[in-house]
Design a protein around this motif. Structure first.
Motif, mmCIF file in Angstrom:
data_model
loop_
_atom_site.group_PDB
_atom_site.id
_atom_site.type_symbol
_atom_site.label_atom_id
_atom_site.label_comp_id
_atom_site.label_asym_id
_atom_site.label_seq_id
_atom_site.Cartn_x
_atom_site.Cartn_y
_atom_site.Cartn_z
ATOM 1 N N CYS A 65 0.927 -1.186 0.017
ATOM 2 C CA CYS A 65 0.012 -0.117 0.132
ATOM 3 C C CYS A 65 0.775 1.347 -0.119
ATOM 4 O O CYS A 65 1.844 1.339 0.729
ATOM 5 C CB CYS A 65 -1.005 -0.198 1.404
ATOM 6 N N LEU A 98 0.055 4.153 0.870
ATOM 7 C CA LEU A 98 -0.532 5.082 1.720
ATOM 8 C C LEU A 98 -0.149 4.788 3.097
ATOM 9 O O LEU A 98 -0.007 5.462 4.170
ATOM 10 C CB LEU A 98 -2.010 5.340 1.898
ATOM 11 N N CYS A 99 0.169 3.508 3.378
ATOM 12 C CA CYS A 99 0.704 3.002 4.815
ATOM 13 C C CYS A 99 1.675 1.927 4.449
ATOM 14 O O CYS A 99 2.221 1.417 3.339
ATOM 15 C CB CYS A 99 -0.701 2.560 5.524
ATOM 16 N N THR A 116 -10.249 1.429 2.733
ATOM 17 C CA THR A 116 -10.127 1.985 4.159
ATOM 18 C C THR A 116 -9.475 3.472 4.283
ATOM 19 O O THR A 116 -9.770 4.143 5.026
ATOM 20 C CB THR A 116 -9.398 0.975 5.077
ATOM 21 N N HIS A 117 -8.772 3.771 3.256
ATOM 22 C CA HIS A 117 -8.161 4.953 3.222
ATOM 23 C C HIS A 117 -9.101 5.982 2.579
ATOM 24 O O HIS A 117 -9.039 7.189 3.044
ATOM 25 C CB HIS A 117 -6.716 4.972 2.332
ATOM 26 N N THR A 118 -9.540 5.607 1.409
ATOM 27 C CA THR A 118 -10.471 6.439 0.611
ATOM 28 C C THR A 118 -11.995 6.482 1.336
ATOM 29 O O THR A 118 -12.733 7.746 0.839
ATOM 30 C CB THR A 118 -10.577 5.907 -0.871
ATOM 31 N N LYS A 119 -12.112 5.746 2.237
ATOM 32 C CA LYS A 119 -13.667 5.755 2.871
ATOM 33 C C LYS A 119 -14.536 5.481 1.898
ATOM 34 O O LYS A 119 -15.884 5.844 2.186
ATOM 35 C CB LYS A 119 -13.793 7.097 3.542
#
Length: 285
Positions: free
Chosen positions: A38, A40-41, A57-60
């Protein structure tokens, strides 16, 4: 004439796939290789589709909506699980008893009640638990962390359930009622205790004598008559008592209160003598 479809079999678990790509995607589950990272993390995944689900889970983003109540979900499997709350379907059955579950995870947790397995241990005191969430709650008893604060007073709690129970003291709500009488309670435990007054059941027995009690607290108080322990001390004098109620009644001697409406005391000496009968004090000891 039908041509037989080619099958691709995993050499590590004998699982069969109709396409070579399926086998290729499956193999990292054995090698523990996680080539999909990922951006983003720091999390990595063995399958590209797992990474795609994780990115939500990041973009919601929640592209899967329930057709019955419109509740949205980020993953299709979460939607499927949610739909069972509407259909009441419970496809996962326990082979050791008759209980059924709508979620496979709940079945796995339930099976531990049969095996008595407790895989989650506390690193501080070695106490073991069958569920990870129970271990997390237990850890708060060591840190004294109280994450759940009451919005109506200054009290805070280490467990969400304790906060929910406490809120009933503000709302005066008593959701636990007994059909055989008019009594209602704010806590389920209090209702369970009350039911014993109807059944006359006394499951808590004293190991030192033949007495038995309907509540654990009753047994705990009784045991002090054997140990002679008096944990409740008066801060205004040297007196100590085996029960909290005994101390509370004793304090009336210092505060000069007269809570007993059926007893009218005109002199302080008469009130003191009356309180001695309640606390079992020996005034000349």
């Amino acid at each position: 004439m039908h041509t037989k479809k080619k099958q691709y079999t995993s050499e590590m678990c004998s699982k069969v796939f109709s396409q070579q790509g399926g086998l290729k995607r499956h193999l990292p589950t054995h090698t523990k290789e996680k080539p999909y990272g990922c951006e983003l993390c720091s999390k990595t995944f063995s399958l590209q589709q797992t990474l795609r689900r994780h990115l939500l889970t990041h973009t919601k983003e929640k592209p899967y909506a329930c057709e019955i109540c419109s509740k949205p979900f980020s993953q299709q499997q979460h939607l499927r699980r949610h739909l069972r709350t509407h259909t009441k379907e419970k496809p996962y059955g326990c082979e050791m008893c008759s209980k059924m579950f709508s979620v496979q995870g709940n079945l796995r947790k339930h099976l531990l009640t049969h095996t008595k397995e407790k895989p989650y241990s506390c690193e501080i005191c070695s106490q073991a638990f069958s569920q990870q969430q129970n271990l997390r709650r237990h850890l708060l008893t060591h840190t004294n962390e109280k994450l759940y604060a009451c919005g109506m007073c200054s009290k805070a709690f280490s467990q969400k359930g304790s906060l929910m129970t406490h809120l009933l003291t503000h709302t005066k709500e008593k959701p636990y009622a007994w059909e055989m009488c008019s009594k209602a309670f704010s806590q389920k435990g209090n209702l369970t205790t009350h039911l014993l007054t109807h059944t006359k059941e006394k499951p808590y027995a004293c190991d030192m004598c033949s007495k038995a009690f309907s509540t654990k607290g009753g047994l705990k108080t009784h045991l002090l008559t054997h140990t002679k322990e008096k944990p409740y001390a008066c801060e205004m004098c040297s007196k100590a008592f085996s029960t909290k109620g005994g101390l509370k009644t004793h304090l009336l001697i210092h505060t000069k209160e007269k809570p007993c409406l059926r007893d009218a005391f005109s002199q302080q000496g008469d009130l003191k003598k009356h309180l001695v009968t309640l606390t079992n004090e020996k005034p000349h000891a």
